[in-house]
Design a protein around this motif. Structure first.
Motif, PDB file in Angstrom:
ATOM      1  N   LEU A 165       0.906  -1.198   0.070  1.00 43.40           N
ATOM      2  CA  LEU A 165       0.009   0.107  -0.035  1.00 43.40           C
ATOM      3  C   LEU A 165       0.807   1.180  -0.209  1.00 43.40           C
ATOM      4  O   LEU A 165       0.658   2.143  -0.865  1.00 43.40           O
ATOM      5  CB  LEU A 165      -0.908   0.033   1.345  1.00 43.40           C
ATOM      6  CG  LEU A 165      -1.860   0.977   1.213  1.00 43.40           C
ATOM      7  CD1 LEU A 165      -2.763   1.107   0.348  1.00 43.40           C
ATOM      8  CD2 LEU A 165      -2.539   1.134   2.496  1.00 43.40           C
ATOM      9  N   VAL A 166       1.875   1.192   0.870  1.00 41.38           N
ATOM     10  CA  VAL A 166       2.779   2.296   1.104  1.00 41.38           C
ATOM     11  C   VAL A 166       3.405   2.563  -0.216  1.00 41.38           C
ATOM     12  O   VAL A 166       3.701   3.480  -0.831  1.00 41.38           O
ATOM     13  CB  VAL A 166       3.778   2.297   2.168  1.00 41.38           C
ATOM     14  CG1 VAL A 166       4.749   3.439   2.312  1.00 41.38           C
ATOM     15  CG2 VAL A 166       3.013   2.148   3.465  1.00 41.38           C
ATOM     16  N   ASN A 167       3.898   1.437  -0.698  1.00 36.14           N
ATOM     17  CA  ASN A 167       4.916   1.493  -2.204  1.00 36.14           C
ATOM     18  C   ASN A 167       4.135   2.203  -3.270  1.00 36.14           C
ATOM     19  O   ASN A 167       4.369   2.911  -4.217  1.00 36.14           O
ATOM     20  CB  ASN A 167       5.136   0.267  -2.691  1.00 36.14           C
ATOM     21  CG  ASN A 167       6.522  -0.162  -1.929  1.00 36.14           C
ATOM     22  OD1 ASN A 167       7.083   0.544  -0.932  1.00 36.14           O
ATOM     23  ND2 ASN A 167       6.907  -1.293  -1.921  1.00 36.14           N
ATOM     24  N   LEU A 168       2.616   1.858  -3.075  1.00 27.94           N
ATOM     25  CA  LEU A 168       1.786   2.372  -4.183  1.00 27.94           C
ATOM     26  C   LEU A 168       1.664   3.925  -4.169  1.00 27.94           C
ATOM     27  O   LEU A 168       1.778   4.620  -5.248  1.00 27.94           O
ATOM     28  CB  LEU A 168       0.313   1.700  -4.176  1.00 27.94           C
ATOM     29  CG  LEU A 168      -0.313   1.669  -5.409  1.00 27.94           C
ATOM     30  CD1 LEU A 168       0.291   1.115  -6.593  1.00 27.94           C
ATOM     31  CD2 LEU A 168      -1.683   1.116  -5.366  1.00 27.94           C
ATOM     32  N   ILE A 169       1.495   4.311  -3.085  1.00 30.56           N
ATOM     33  CA  ILE A 169       1.393   5.893  -2.739  1.00 30.56           C
ATOM     34  C   ILE A 169       2.786   6.342  -3.239  1.00 30.56           C
ATOM     35  O   ILE A 169       2.521   7.503  -3.942  1.00 30.56           O
ATOM     36  CB  ILE A 169       1.116   6.150  -1.434  1.00 30.56           C
ATOM     37  CG1 ILE A 169      -0.357   5.558  -0.914  1.00 30.56           C
ATOM     38  CG2 ILE A 169       1.058   7.647  -1.035  1.00 30.56           C
ATOM     39  CD1 ILE A 169      -0.924   5.840   0.233  1.00 30.56           C
ATOM     40  N   VAL A 170       3.691   5.812  -2.890  1.00 32.89           N
ATOM     41  CA  VAL A 170       5.064   6.502  -3.334  1.00 32.89           C
ATOM     42  C   VAL A 170       5.258   6.511  -4.745  1.00 32.89           C
ATOM     43  O   VAL A 170       5.659   7.393  -5.332  1.00 32.89           O
ATOM     44  CB  VAL A 170       6.361   5.708  -2.658  1.00 32.89           C
ATOM     45  CG1 VAL A 170       7.630   5.864  -3.277  1.00 32.89           C
ATOM     46  CG2 VAL A 170       6.302   5.907  -1.098  1.00 32.89           C
ATOM     47  N   ILE A 171       4.863   5.438  -5.530  1.00 32.82           N
ATOM     48  CA  ILE A 171       4.827   5.243  -6.785  1.00 32.82           C
ATOM     49  C   ILE A 171       4.143   6.297  -7.499  1.00 32.82           C
ATOM     50  O   ILE A 171       4.469   6.913  -8.665  1.00 32.82           O
ATOM     51  CB  ILE A 171       4.529   3.777  -7.325  1.00 32.82           C
ATOM     52  CG1 ILE A 171       5.643   2.941  -6.971  1.00 32.82           C
ATOM     53  CG2 ILE A 171       4.421   3.787  -8.668  1.00 32.82           C
ATOM     54  CD1 ILE A 171       5.253   1.466  -6.870  1.00 32.82           C
TER      55      ILE A 171
END
Lengths: 320, 311
Positions: B170-176
């Motif tokens: 989830l966090v990676n998706l927001i970062v991406i």
């Protein structure tokens, strides 16, 4: 014009070098290396370290990062794209097999959306404020708000499963490969892929047409007694077209992006579907090449768009 | 009458009177401007409807634990793929989970991803764009080149490439999404700054000796807020669509967390598509309605803030 082209090309080359380097660097940072992806995990655990080291050496993984990048990129420049980790198929072969399908789909969608979008946008502009205009605007808004794959699913349900007019997915049936045999397969994916872009082009064509119609030369044409349709089509539409072409060029990335998901929905055997499965199975060489080529496609497309606008509109090339 | 006022020598009281009148005129001007923005936005019927739908969906997701009677994660083996009923408003999915609850809880994650990524990328884009647009120089050159690199990828290819590099969470998706989204808003903020850089009030502030950061962020930024707000709403819509698409591919938020895209993922199975319409239709309609409402809001904001975009 020549200096303009030369200048554009000169800015393109360092860009491609930097991007290819970044892609290579990014995938270098992922956990594991090629060896650990090639060998199934259970076999990997039982193999002795010397054998693994030998494999790494034979793949050139022992060399420093920059050297490996150089080997990779010079190979790419010579047409050696490397091998997919899944089955060891040469990536160039995957490209040759899959690219025609993706191009067929994208070009079909591009044609549909350009024609449909400019016509609807022009109608909308000419009937400004009317019920037609308002409903077209709302329909366009719906087109950009509903997820493409959802359109795709509903289309499959209606036209393939219930009405049985069109095939559910795929590109051909074995033994039937002529264009006319393939056409029914192409209809749904191309239509669905073009929806979002049609809405975008329509919106843009409308405002561009409105802008063109408010110019002085339109008033001049009208005051000469020219028939209304000639004013609109010959003078208005032609001028309004330039920004629309620019938009279509910029929309190419959107189209490539859309086709990744649409190819999945309709099981269309193109590059996008291949890319998704490569990301899933961590097939990094293939991921790298697809990413690099999509960037190249975007950069070349924007170059062509710039050249086209420079040809249509001399202010662009003489401007700076 | 007017002659008399002109010929009479001006007194201190006259000057005082003028000052009061000026102050009042200025006040009247500001209230009128704010009122105009609001009344223009409220006059736009679609924008108001959009805002209402947006608020309802947001609130329902926010208060999901109060509204939904079932747990979105716990399977119920006695109610597998049941159509909508009084017990399960949107029916249940193939493992017997209540779809209404999943849509509400999924909304939390999807809206968080969409809005969060849009706000983060706006923050980065505005901080860099406002300063480098005003100051220019090497900083501007570098920021521009970096954004060009990001923007020469087709968005979804870049997103998938980053998913391959960073992994799925989830966090990676927001970062991406933030990484891929800041470029657009940066360019817009920068262009806006370039166009107001030479205005007289900016020159006046410069001649007062104010620092560039202060001029850029405190005095110029408020004049660029309109298009920035529009951009935030439109990128929220885009990110929610992208999250749905990625999760549909199974490469977005991990499947264990309910999001709108993850719920729709089940519809890849043609049997579900044909026989269990309640599994995919309500959530598809919710995504579409939400994105539509955000787009209407964005349009309303644009019409209300930008006088050149009318009709």
């Amino acid at each position: 014009m020549l200096t303009y082209i030369a200048r554009r090309l000169l800015t393109l080359i360092p860009m491609v070098i930097v991007i290819s380097f970044l892609i290579y660097l990014g995938l270098e940072l992922t956990p594991g290396d090629a060896v650990s992806h090639m060998i199934p995990p259970d076999a990997y655990g039982s193999m002795d370290e010397d054998r693994l080291q030998e494999l790494r050496e034979s793949l050139g993984l022992g060399k420093p990062f920059l050297v490996r990048y150089w080997i990779w990129i010079s190979g790419v420049l010579q047409g050696d794209f490397g091998y997919s980790l899944a089955g060891g198929v040469p990536i160039s072969k995957i490209f040759l097999d899959r690219l025609p399908a993706t191009l067929e789909l994208s070009i079909a969608a591009l044609l549909i959306s350009t024609v449909l979008g400019s016509i609807l946008g022009t109608i909308s502009a000419l009937t400004r404020g009317s019920l037609t205009d308002q409903s077209l605007t709302v329909v366009g808004m719906l087109g950009v708000s509903i997820p493409e794959f959802f359109f795709g699913l509903v289309a499959i349900l209606i036209f393939a499963l219930n009405l049985e007019w069109l095939p559910v997915g795929g590109r051909t049936l074995p033994g039937y490969d002529s264009f006319w045999d393939r056409l029914p397969h192409l209809v749904m994916p191309a239509m669905v892929l073009s929806i979002m872009m049609t809405a975008g082009v329509m919106r843009y064509a409308r405002s561009s047409m409105l802008d063109a119609l408010s110019r002085d030369f339109i008033r001049t044409a009208r005051s000469k007694g020219m028939p209304e349709w000639r004013v609109n089509i010959l003078h208005g539409f032609r001028v309004a077209l330039t920004p629309v072409i620019v938009l279509i060029g910029f929309r190419l990335p959107v189209l490539i992006g859309g086709s990744v998901i649409i190819e999945q929905v309709f099981q269309w055997p193109g590059i996008g579907k291949e890319f998704v499965s490569a990301v899933r199975s961590q097939d990094y060489p293939l991921v790298m090449m697809v990413a690099l080529f999509s960037v190249l496609a975007v950069l070349v497309a924007s170059l062509i768009v710039d050249l086209l606008t420079a040809i249509i509109d001399p202010r662009v090339r003489l401007g700076d | 009458m007017t002659d008399a006022t002109v010929t009479r020598p001006r007194t201190r009281r006259d000057a005082q009177f003028d000052r009061i009148r000026d102050r009042e005129a200025k006040l009247a001007g500001t209230t009128q401007r704010k009122g105009r923005f609001l009344s223009k936005f409220l006059n736009n019927r679609l924008a108001v409807i959009g805002f209402a739908i947006f608020a309802v969906i947001c609130l329902m997701s926010l208060f999901a634990p109060l509204i939904a009677q079932h747990d979105p994660m716990s399977p119920n083996l006695r109610a597998i793929a049941k159509p909508p009923s009084a017990e399960h408003w949107f029916g249940t999915d193939k493992t017997g989970r209540d779809i209404f609850a999943r849509v509400l809880y999924g909304g939390r994650v999807s809206i968080l991803v969409g809005l969060g990524s849009a706000l983060l990328s706006a923050l980065i884009g505005v901080i860099i764009g406002v300063y480098s647009g005003y100051v220019g120089g090497w900083l501007d050159w570098i920021a521009m080149r970096i954004s060009e690199i990001f923007m020469s990828f087709p968005q979804i290819i870049l997103v998938l490439l980053l998913v391959a590099i960073l992994g799925q969470s989830l966090v990676n998706l927001i970062v991406i999404f933030t990484l891929t989204g800041w470029g657009g808003i940066y360019r817009m903020a920068r262009a806006r700054m370039l166009s107001i850089r030479e205005e007289e009030y900016v020159q006046a502030l410069r001649s007062f000796g104010l620092g560039p950061a202060r001029i850029a962020y405190k005095h110029m930024l408020p004049n660029a807020l309109g298009p920035i707000m529009v951009n935030i709403t439109l990128s929220t819509a885009a990110f929610i669509l992208q999250e749905a698409g990625l999760s549909f591919l199974g490469l977005g938020v991990p499947l264990s967390i309910p999001t709108w895209g993850n719920i729709l993922n089940a519809a890849q199975d043609l049997r579900v598509l044909e026989q269990n319409w309640w599994i995919w239709l309500p959530v598809g309609a919710t995504i579409s309605l939400f994105v539509l409402s955000v787009n209407f809001i964005g349009d309303g904001l644009r019409d209300a803030t930008d006088p050149s975009q009318q009709g």
